[in-house]
Design a protein around this motif. Structure first.
Motif, short mmCIF file in Angstrom:
data_model
loop_
_atom_site.label_atom_id
_atom_site.label_comp_id
_atom_site.label_asym_id
_atom_site.label_seq_id
_atom_site.Cartn_x
_atom_site.Cartn_y
_atom_site.Cartn_z
N UNK A 28 0.93 -1.18 0.02
CA UNK A 28 0.14 0.09 0.11
C UNK A 28 0.85 1.13 0.00
N UNK A 29 0.28 2.24 -0.67
CA UNK A 29 1.15 3.49 -0.85
C UNK A 29 0.14 4.65 -0.70
N UNK A 30 0.78 5.74 0.04
CA UNK A 30 -0.18 6.82 0.36
C UNK A 30 -0.23 7.71 -1.02
N UNK A 31 -1.32 8.15 -1.38
CA UNK A 31 -1.67 8.72 -2.62
C UNK A 31 -1.14 10.21 -2.40
N UNK A 118 -5.69 12.30 0.54
CA UNK A 118 -6.36 11.36 -0.46
C UNK A 118 -6.40 10.02 -0.36
N UNK A 119 -5.69 9.27 0.86
CA UNK A 119 -5.84 8.01 1.03
C UNK A 119 -4.72 6.86 0.59
N UNK A 120 -5.15 5.85 0.61
CA UNK A 120 -4.15 4.81 0.27
C UNK A 120 -4.65 3.98 -0.74
N UNK A 121 -3.68 3.52 -1.62
CA UNK A 121 -4.17 2.29 -2.57
C UNK A 121 -3.50 1.14 -2.34
N UNK A 201 -6.83 5.28 -8.07
CA UNK A 201 -7.57 5.89 -6.86
C UNK A 201 -7.45 4.96 -5.64
N UNK A 202 -8.20 5.52 -4.61
CA UNK A 202 -8.00 5.06 -2.92
C UNK A 202 -8.68 3.48 -3.13
N UNK A 203 -8.33 2.59 -3.78
CA UNK A 203 -9.01 1.42 -3.86
C UNK A 203 -7.99 0.24 -3.41
N UNK A 204 -8.83 -0.89 -3.26
CA UNK A 204 -8.02 -2.18 -2.81
C UNK A 204 -8.39 -3.18 -3.90
N UNK A 205 -7.02 -3.55 -4.50
CA UNK A 205 -7.24 -4.45 -5.73
C UNK A 205 -6.65 -5.88 -5.37
#
Length: 282
Positions: A28-31, A118-121, A201-205
């Motif tokens: 995960x990486x901070x956007x 902006x969150x984390x992806x 974006x701020x999503x989980x893949x």
């Protein structure tokens, strides 16, 4: 490539060690973090950098709270890698890792939203990794010898010696589980590709190579996203996850998650992958 595997595939011998493990990694990486630090000319004394430094510290705190023996993490500035080896025989290890990754993802984003950031992806991928060696601890390290000498001479109490020894560090260190780890490579490169790679974006893949049927309804999410890195020749199908319903009985037939052995068979395109692994040891 194998798309559907028999559930009665050969079972791996319990306790058997192979030169390769089947790994699962969440990266995960901070956007937007790098861009904001760049605005401050990478100067932590710049007033504009204070918010970014505070953001990173809060991120580290949340990751630390969610890390444990079965969910180890490595933080690198504004990014985090969580890692674990899948069980060749069981699905419960994979389920546990996914649940913890999902919890971490949501905890970070809750804090990010509250701060107006902006969150984390986060991207979860699977792959083979080679077994590595732990960093060799230097038993004759000057600091260690000094602590032992002063303890023997009564200059330090046992508690003081332990506290001081806890700060001792080897001159070379490594996280063996992330070396030659192709799950880590895939997760990192995929996350870094962002919108250009189809993962915005701020999503989980989630790497659907972990699923026995990429079109199954679990976990809840969108359609498959075909992702490829032409330079490295990496490709997989990811799913954008919106919910991870807990599976009460992961080992039952209701689970759509593959065992480590089934993941290995899929990745290698070979139902006799264990035979190939044994041969590689000779």
């Amino acid at each position: 490539m194998i798309t559907k595997l028999r559930r009665n595939s050969p079972i791996a011998a319990q306790g058997k060690r192979y030169p390769f493990q089947v790994s699962i990694v969440a990266w995960g990486d901070l956007l937007g973090y790098g861009g904001r630090i760049a605005e401050a000319a990478f100067n932590p004394l710049d007033e504009r950098a204070k918010a970014s430094v505070s953001r990173m510290r809060e991120f580290h705190r949340i990751v630390a709270e969610h890390s444990n023996r079965h969910f180890p993490t490595l933080v690198i500035n504004d990014g985090v890698a969580a890692f674990r080896d899948l069980s060749l025989r069981s699905r419960s290890v994979g389920h546990d890792f996914l649940e913890k990754s999902w919890e971490l993802f949501n905890a970070v984003n809750a804090a990010e939203v509250e701060r107006g950031d902006p969150g984390i992806r986060m991207v979860v991928a699977c792959g083979f990794r080679m077994r590595g060696r732990k960093a060799k601890f230097e038993s004759n390290h000057d600091k260690v010898n000094s602590i032992l000498r002063r303890f023997r001479e009564g200059q330090l109490t046992a508690e003081q010696a332990i506290q001081e020894a806890s700060t001792a560090r080897p001159s070379f260190d490594v996280v063996p589980q992330l070396q030659a780890n192709f799950a880590f490579t895939k997760a990192y490169v995929a996350e870094s590709s962002g919108s250009a790679g189809g993962l915005p974006g701020r999503s989980f893949y989630l790497d659907t190579a972990l699923l026995s049927d990429p079109t199954c309804e679990w976990p809840s999410g969108g359609d498959g996203i075909l992702w490829r890195d032409n330079v490295l020749g990496l490709d997989t199908v990811f799913r954008k996850v919106v919910n991870f319903p807990k599976v009460k009985h992961p080992e039952g037939g209701a689970s759509e998650l593959r065992t480590g052995l089934e993941v290995a068979q899929f990745l290698a395109g070979d139902l006799d992958v264990l035979k190939a692994l044994r041969s590689s040891q000779k």
